[in-house]
Design a protein around this motif. Structure first.
Motif, PDB file in Angstrom:
ATOM      1  N   MET A   1       0.850  -1.171   0.000  1.00 16.57           N
ATOM      2  CA  MET A   1       0.000   0.000   0.000  1.00 16.57           C
ATOM      3  C   MET A   1       0.901   1.241   0.000  1.00 16.57           C
ATOM      4  SD  MET A   1      -3.104   0.978   2.600  1.00 16.57           S
ATOM      5  CE  MET A   1      -3.405  -0.714   2.883  1.00 16.57           C
TER       6      MET A   1
ATOM      7  N   GLN B   1      -2.447   5.799   0.192  1.00 17.84           N
ATOM      8  CA  GLN B   1      -3.571   4.899   0.392  1.00 17.84           C
ATOM      9  C   GLN B   1      -3.735   4.617   1.874  1.00 17.84           C
ATOM     10  OE1 GLN B   1      -2.936   1.374  -1.988  1.00 17.84           O
ATOM     11  NE2 GLN B   1      -4.232   2.196  -3.598  1.00 17.84           N
TER      12      GLN B   1
ATOM     13  N   GLU C   1      -6.089   1.936   4.418  1.00 16.78           N
ATOM     14  CA  GLU C   1      -7.019   0.808   4.465  1.00 16.78           C
ATOM     15  C   GLU C   1      -7.770   0.839   5.786  1.00 16.78           C
ATOM     16  OE1 GLU C   1      -7.029  -4.047   4.108  1.00 16.78           O
ATOM     17  OE2 GLU C   1      -5.430  -2.902   3.156  1.00 16.78           O
TER      18      GLU C   1
ATOM     19  N   ASN D   1     -13.556  -4.497   3.653  1.00 14.93           N
ATOM     20  CA  ASN D   1     -12.340  -3.695   3.724  1.00 14.93           C
ATOM     21  C   ASN D   1     -12.467  -2.528   2.755  1.00 14.93           C
ATOM     22  OD1 ASN D   1     -10.731  -5.327   5.531  1.00 14.93           O
ATOM     23  ND2 ASN D   1     -10.705  -6.826   3.890  1.00 14.93           N
TER      24      ASN D   1
ATOM     25  N   VAL E   1     -10.336   0.525   0.897  1.00 13.13           N
ATOM     26  CA  VAL E   1      -9.009   1.052   0.596  1.00 13.13           C
ATOM     27  C   VAL E   1      -9.223   2.421  -0.024  1.00 13.13           C
ATOM     28  CG1 VAL E   1      -6.874   0.737  -0.685  1.00 13.13           C
ATOM     29  CG2 VAL E   1      -8.073  -1.264   0.246  1.00 13.13           C
TER      30      VAL E   1
END
Length: 149
Positions: free
Chosen positions: A1, A5, A7, A15, A17
């Motif tokens: 990642m 970004q 998460e 989830n 992102v």
């Protein structure tokens, strides 16, 4: 990642992102003062042949008005929406929701819909529009048979 970004696990099977890179709003949609508005979703659908089909679901329109209210993706969601329709609009409208989910849109379709989209009614006298989506085509298209040499 990447650093741009983030998460977030909402639940064991949800989830998110976030792409935090800044982008201009090129849509006709406007956010509310205290809430963002969904302009587009990207969905990876698992097809019956165990392949993935990526679909961009674009909610932008030239009207600039955001009519989309609900996306339903399974039997439980359909039953919740149908129950709400039955209470608010009557059994006839609830049954339309259930039928839209339970049947192929056309007899020639390879599958039943993958999701339903529900739009707000145009006025208080009308019922919401329901769109059954993603079941009309076989993906990838059927390949031509191999020639015999």
């Amino acid at each position: 990642m990447s650093a741009l970004q983030k998460e977030r696990r909402v639940a064991k099977d949800i989830n998110l992102v976030y792409d935090l890179s800044e982008k201009p709003n090129l849509s006709q949609l406007k956010a509310h003062e205290d809430r963002a508005v969904v302009a587009k979703l990207k969905a990876d659908l698992v097809l019956p042949n165990d392949k993935i089909l990526t679909v961009d679901i674009d909610f932008d329109s030239t009207s600039g008005y955001h009519d989309n209210a609900i996306m339903v993706m399974d039997d439980f969601g359909v039953e919740i929406i149908a129950t709400a329709f039955e209470v608010k609009y009557g059994k006839e409208h609830a049954d339309k929701v259930r039928r839209a989910w339970a049947r192929k849109q056309n007899d020639s379709d390879p599958r039943k819909p993958t999701y339903l989209l529900v739009q707000k009614p145009e006025s208080v006298e009308k019922t919401p529009k329901i769109f059954a989506s993603c079941g009309q085509e076989r993906h990838p298209p059927k390949e031509a048979p191999a020639s015999i040499i």
